[in-house]
Structure formats: structure tokens, C-alpha cells
Design an enzyme around this catalytic site. Sequence first.
Site, PDB file in Angstrom:
ATOM      1  N   GLY A  52      -5.192   8.567   2.899  1.00  0.00           N
ATOM      2  CA  GLY A  52      -5.448   7.142   2.893  1.00  0.00           C
ATOM      3  C   GLY A  52      -4.806   6.509   1.671  1.00  0.00           C
ATOM      4  N   PRO A  53      -5.094   5.225   1.396  1.00  0.00           N
ATOM      5  CA  PRO A  53      -4.480   4.539   0.254  1.00  0.00           C
ATOM      6  C   PRO A  53      -5.053   5.016  -1.082  1.00  0.00           C
ATOM      7  CG  PRO A  53      -6.067   3.101   1.317  1.00  0.00           C
ATOM      8  CD  PRO A  53      -5.958   4.327   2.193  1.00  0.00           C
ATOM      9  N   VAL A  54      -4.245   4.860  -2.131  1.00  0.00           N
ATOM     10  CA  VAL A  54      -4.645   5.205  -3.489  1.00  0.00           C
ATOM     11  C   VAL A  54      -4.498   3.949  -4.350  1.00  0.00           C
ATOM     12  CG1 VAL A  54      -4.263   6.713  -5.464  1.00  0.00           C
ATOM     13  CG2 VAL A  54      -3.824   7.560  -3.160  1.00  0.00           C
ATOM     14  N   LYS A  88      -8.765   7.402  -4.564  1.00  0.00           N
ATOM     15  CA  LYS A  88      -8.312   7.706  -3.200  1.00  0.00           C
ATOM     16  C   LYS A  88      -9.402   7.267  -2.229  1.00  0.00           C
ATOM     17  CE  LYS A  88      -6.373  11.633  -2.233  1.00  0.00           C
ATOM     18  NZ  LYS A  88      -6.057  13.096  -2.162  1.00  0.00           N
ATOM     19  N   GLY A  93      -0.059   3.667  -3.631  1.00  0.00           N
ATOM     20  CA  GLY A  93       0.654   4.325  -2.547  1.00  0.00           C
ATOM     21  C   GLY A  93      -0.314   4.711  -1.455  1.00  0.00           C
ATOM     22  N   ASP A 131      -0.229  22.635   1.043  1.00  0.00           N
ATOM     23  CA  ASP A 131       0.534  21.398   1.204  1.00  0.00           C
ATOM     24  C   ASP A 131       1.261  21.051  -0.093  1.00  0.00           C
ATOM     25  OD1 ASP A 131       1.531  19.283   2.680  1.00  0.00           O
ATOM     26  OD2 ASP A 131      -0.147  17.947   2.240  1.00  0.00           O
ATOM     27  N   GLY A 154      -1.556  10.942   3.701  1.00  0.00           N
ATOM     28  CA  GLY A 154      -2.305  11.315   4.886  1.00  0.00           C
ATOM     29  C   GLY A 154      -3.792  11.073   4.725  1.00  0.00           C
TER      30      GLY A 154
END
Length: 832
Positions: A528-530, A544, A523, A641, A526
Site C-alpha cells: 500500500g502507500p507509504v 506504511k 511512494g 522479496d 504491493g
Amino acid sequence: MGIQYRIPFCFLSFPVLLIVFTIPSQHCSATDTLTQSQQISVGQTLISAGQVFELGFFIPSNSSKQYVGIWPKNIPINDRKVVWVANRENPLTVTATDSGPSNLTIGKDGNLRLLDGMNNRVWLTNVSVRSNNSIVMLSDKGDLTLVDSVSGLTLWESFNYPCDTYLPGMMIGMNTTAGEKRFLSSWRTEDDPSPGEYVCGFSVDTPPQAFIWNGSKPYWRSGPWDGSKFIGVEDMDSGYSSGFNLVHDDQQGSVYLTWHNYNTSEIQFMFLTPDGTLKIMVGNEQVKNPYVNWMAPRNRCDIYGVCGPFGVCNNNTSPNCECLKGFVPSSTEEWWKGNWAGGCVRKTELLCEKNTSSLASSGKAQNDGFWKLSSMKLPDHYEYLYAEDSSGCQQWCLSNCSCVAYAYVTGIHCMVWSGGLMDIQQFSLAGNDLFLRLSYSELGKDMKNKKFFISFTTISGVALLGAFMYGMHKWRANQRVKRENMRKDFKMVDSMDTSELPIIDFDKILVATDNFSTTNKLGEGGFGPVYKGRLEDGQQVAVKRLSRHSGQGVEEFKNEIVLISKLQHRNLVRLLGCCIEGEEKLLVYEYMTNKSLDTFLFDATKRVKLDWTKRFHIIQGIARGLLYLHRDSYLRVIHRDLKVSNILLDNDMNPKISDFGLARTFRVTQELANTHRVMGTFGYMSPEYAMRGLFSEKSDVYSFGVLLLEMVSGVRNTSFHYHEKYLSLLGYAWELYNEGQASDLVDEVMVGSCSLSEVMRCVRIGLLCVQDHVADRPTMSIVVLMLSNEMDLPHPKQPTFSIPSLSDADLRSQCNKICSINEASLSIIEGR
């Protein structure tokens, strides 16, 4: 057989106390409810709805006195244990002058009362609120409750008045502000339920620890709570396997231990025996006779202070007691007789205790130092210090002559001791490192032996090392260049303490993720990609990768490393390592099999797998994780968050809070902070944070309330649109609650299979969490209590929901000039 609990509260050794008592075989129809028009007499009982517990009259063996109590129903009579006694201090006696049988009934004032054969009151619930609609119910947890049948208000419950037994669902502890104590007290004898000599409860230490007292004298001690377990109990499991959680609030002066039984097929209870042993008993349909699953104390070394000050007890040696290094018995004669209570005294005076001026002038003064003792049950009478790291803890102790030892424990951090070190035990497994302060001369003796050994092994190894020198020289040169490059990369995070966090080679991450293959991509947020990966040792990980175009950057990357590497809790995701090479910045986490919560909750096909039991389990786990961040962690963290996509699920659907890039730490005394850089996710941000940049623990409470309502409804708050009147899930939930139709909010896939009362309680808690005013929201410690069904809930006020009621277009137009919006978060790019 059954779950193996390894815990520290107050439970251990000796044969189990199973009361043999006489109960008439006949009883009334199997009902769990007593009304004001009914009564229970000798030979009649209340039976919980699931046939788990039974209430009635009983006579202990070898006794003529009569009591009203509760016991597990499906255990043979000769092995039954009475888990609660109403009139333990006022037994009933049957006399020839009695006009009738004793009975349990509800009086005109609404109180449950026990009357003897002469109609004299022996015991009552003593509720000050009068009610003409009182009923009594016995639950499958073994809780006897007095309820107003009209309002549904619980007026009284037996769980608030424990005897010698602790049942799952109970809360044992105290509130010093309210003057409340819920401790276990033993029976006087096996045949006498009146309060005995032993009491099990909690101390007022920070962090708290459990004790068994014999009168006012400590008899057994659990060691302090580290956020997941009591560290002085050698075989205690941490996490969900134990089922225990400690909820404490220093400001409220409260500490309560909760216990959840995840195996509903088993009957579990723990009780304090007349001889001071705390035991956990387990029984089920297959094993009718309960067996001892855990107990304390279980050996001589578990007895408090058996070896005296500066003495350490080891159950695997003979004799059990010996003095710590640098100490000798205070009385050699008594010590060799086995009378160890006098303990030990220091052999060589510490430098700080001497007049050092002459030593210093002659250049002979040598500083005191510390001797490391591993796998120890740490001593009693500790002092907790807020310290950045272990070196700060050591320096504090070294600079204070009264400090005789220190320890730095994960989940607790800096602990120091002055005076005699009491109740130390050497463990075979588990335990913690204790650093004992000694004079230089005591340390120097060992240094001489070490120097000789080192010299000998160095000389003998020169020949072998020489053979490999040339090849190793080239390899080391390459490694030095690589480390130097990495150190340069780390200049941007030079304030971080990464001493305990592994740095993983970038090439290894490339191999693990198949060069960041799209097939391994889990996925993107905010940050970046994982990516999913597998390390050389076969461990699955989630990587991450900070995107160059991410709204988050160095500060968030640094924040995540600093915080997660220091925080340890079963409901927080675990950081395994990091990597910085050139422009690449990566974080390596434990891999969560079931990914994030939103992939289930907001998916039309997957959300059916989230029945209410799983959802409530997840809600409780998130609440405990937040409580750890706010109150139990030494860092005291505000997440900022919290949302469904930042909750990860492991293979057993246990929740773990993730993504700490936006988190902020607070000082212990700090309650509120301000920032010009508002970051988070619309729909989850509290009004004071979104509008004024003010954030506190209550900001996370607001986000938790939103998440709670999403869990109940299965609807995402930020995409909710039911009618023009309701532009947010929160507004819709309030209207339904206010109109008495909150059940309409429940996710349709759960209708008919959930506990409606439990769900409605969660809706109410959610609305209390999203109140406009900070003061109207509960703390997470209170939320945990509310979820445990241990307190009455106030009515929420009508919130305005000003921020969540804006549409996405409105949000974008308002933030057009001051913020950037992506799928995960909102950021106002200014200095903070």
C-alpha cells in the site's frame, strides 16, 4: 581525533608497544612489486603504491638479530610498529663467514624465499602450485601477496598468516572443518618477534566470543556477538561506526572477524602486546605518532574470572569483588585478604535440590525464583537455546534444576547457565540483564521490605489519589473502551508477540502525516502507500498503510510485525510501532532520508551520486544483512522479496533491507520449504521458487545476485532489453563474462573512477549467485567472504535464465489464470 572504535575482540590496556628498530636509510626505487629477476637485500625496500606501507629488513632495538617485516611508512622510525614479520621464528644472524648479504627473492618454483648470507633458506611461502610467472606485490592495506602474473591467481598472502597485528582488510578467525586458525600471537618481548605467551582468537561457542589466552588459560573475554557487537565490551559501538563484522557459519565450523576502515586518511591497526594487552592504534598525516584508541583489558575487572565463581567485579567499588545475592565467600578468610579466585557458594539450597515430598505435603514448599541483575557482563560457559520469547527461556531454566541463571538478549535471545557463573562484571553503561536463580527464602526477605514500603506509600497517597478520582474515572473509562476496541481489532493477529512493540494511537498518526496528505506520500508498493510523518517528539517516521485493495493482507501484515520487531541489525530497517483500528492497519518505521535504492540507481540524473565506493559499500551492507537473517538471527529468516526497491538508504547511504511481509522463518535444522503461494517479484525469483514453489536461503542468494548485477550495470533486470539475443540482464552479463568483456557491463557513470578488478569480482559473484541449480550457488557467509576478497572465486556455469528471459507479455499470459500482478509482486492466491 579520528574514529573512536569501541569494540570487543582482543584489544586493551598498558602503554603502547611501539618497536624501536634499525632500518637502513637507503632503499631501492619506490616500487610495490618484486619480480623473479629481482631481489631485496639489506638497505632495500618495497613500498606500496600509495606510500602507505613498506617492507624490508630490520633489527629490533637491543638485538643483533635480523628480520624481514612490514611497517607503516609515514610514521617516524622511533615510533614505528612492525605489523608483520616473515621469519619471526627464524631470525637472521650476520657472521664473518657470510659470502654475501641476506636477500628476499622469488625461487624457480615460484615461491618467495628468504636466504641468509650463506645462501641457506631461512623462510619461504611454501606454495605447492608451481609458477614460472610469480610476482610479489605490497598493497596499501599492508598485505604482501604472491601472484601469478598471467592468470592473476593469488598464490599466497601475508594476511592469511597474521603475527601480533590485525590490519583493516584482514580476517581473523578459524575454520574447524578445514583445520585453519588465523589468531594473533604476541611477540615474546618488545625486542623479540618470536611467538610469545599470549594468543587472541575465537572460541567455538554459539554465538562466538573473542578471547585472549595466556597459554591455555583465558585472560580476557569479549562476551558473545549479538549480530552487531560483542556484548561483553562496555564501550563498543555497533553498526558501521565500529567497522567490525563477524561472519560465522555453524555448518562450516567457521568464524571470522572482518574490519573495514572507512577513514582512508588514517592508518589503523590493532596488536597484541607481549604482556597480553590488545590495543587499537590510530595515526594519520596530522598525527604522525600513533595513539591508543582502545585497549583491553584496561582494568582489574577485565581480567578473566578475577572474582571466581558467583563473584561479580565492579571497577567503581572497593573492594572490586563481591558475591552475588544469595551467595557468600567460599573462604571468608581468603576473601578478606583479597584472594577472590575461590569465588562464592550458595547460602540457601534451591528447592529442586532438596527432598521436597514432606514440604509439599505440609503445604510449606515455595518455588524457586529469579533475581534480576542489570547492566552485567554476562558469564562465560553459556548454552544457547532456540526459544520463542523470554518467558519460554525462563520456564526452561525453572524446569531444569541444573540451570542457575538465564538471559534473553536482543540479537541472541535465550542463553542459560549451569555450574559456577564465571567472569561476571558490573558495568556502568551498557551490559545486559541476568536473571539469577534463588531460593524463595532469599527472595522472600526482600519481598517483606517491599511490602512494607508499598503499604506505607499506598496509605500516604490515598488522600492525593482521592482528589483526582472522579476525573480519572471518566478518563480511564474512555481508555478502557478504546483498548477493548483495539483488542478486538487484534484478534486477527492473536498469535503475534507484540509485547516489545509500541502500539501508536491512530489519531497521532493522522496528525503526524497531516491526515495522509498527498504531499507526504513517499511512494506505493504491493502493501500500500507509504507516507512521511513527524511524531509528537519530533522524530521523522515512514508510515506504511495497508491498502484495502492490496494483494497483500493480514498474513503479510502480521508477518512484518512478528519478524521486524524481533530482528535487530544495522542493515535491517527498524520498526518503531504499529496501529490497528477498524480497517486501518499501519506500520511505523524509522524514516530513511534517501528513500529506496532504486530512486538513485535507475534515475539518469541521481545515479551519478552512486560512485563505485558507495555502491560497493551498499552491496556489502546488504550481504551482511542477509547473512544475519540466514545465519546470525535466532529466527533464521528467508526474505523472499529482495530487490532494489526494498533496500532503503539512510542519511549516510547505509543500506537497510525492508519489506518483510513475504518473509518466512525456518527452524535451525530446516534447509528447504515448499509453498503453493508463490509471492515475489519476477526477475528476482529463483527458478526453483518461481516454477515449483521451493524456497531456501539460496532463493535469497539468487535475488542478491540479480541485485548485484543491477548495481554494477545501473540497469533494471525486469526492464532490460539490449538485443533480441539478450532478453535479460543476466543473459547479457553471462555473454560478456564468457567473452572476457565483462567490463562492458559497467555503468557508464562509473567508468574511469571505479576499481575495475573489484567490479569484475562483483560481476563474477553475481553470476555465481544466479546459477540454476541451488547447490551451485554460494551461501551468504561465503558471499561475504568473496566480497571481502578473501578467497579465490570459482567460474560460474552458464545459466539458462528461463524465467527472466520471458517478456512482460509472456509472463502475464502464463499467469493469466493463477496470479495477480502489480508493480511490486506476484501472488498465487492459494493456501500455504
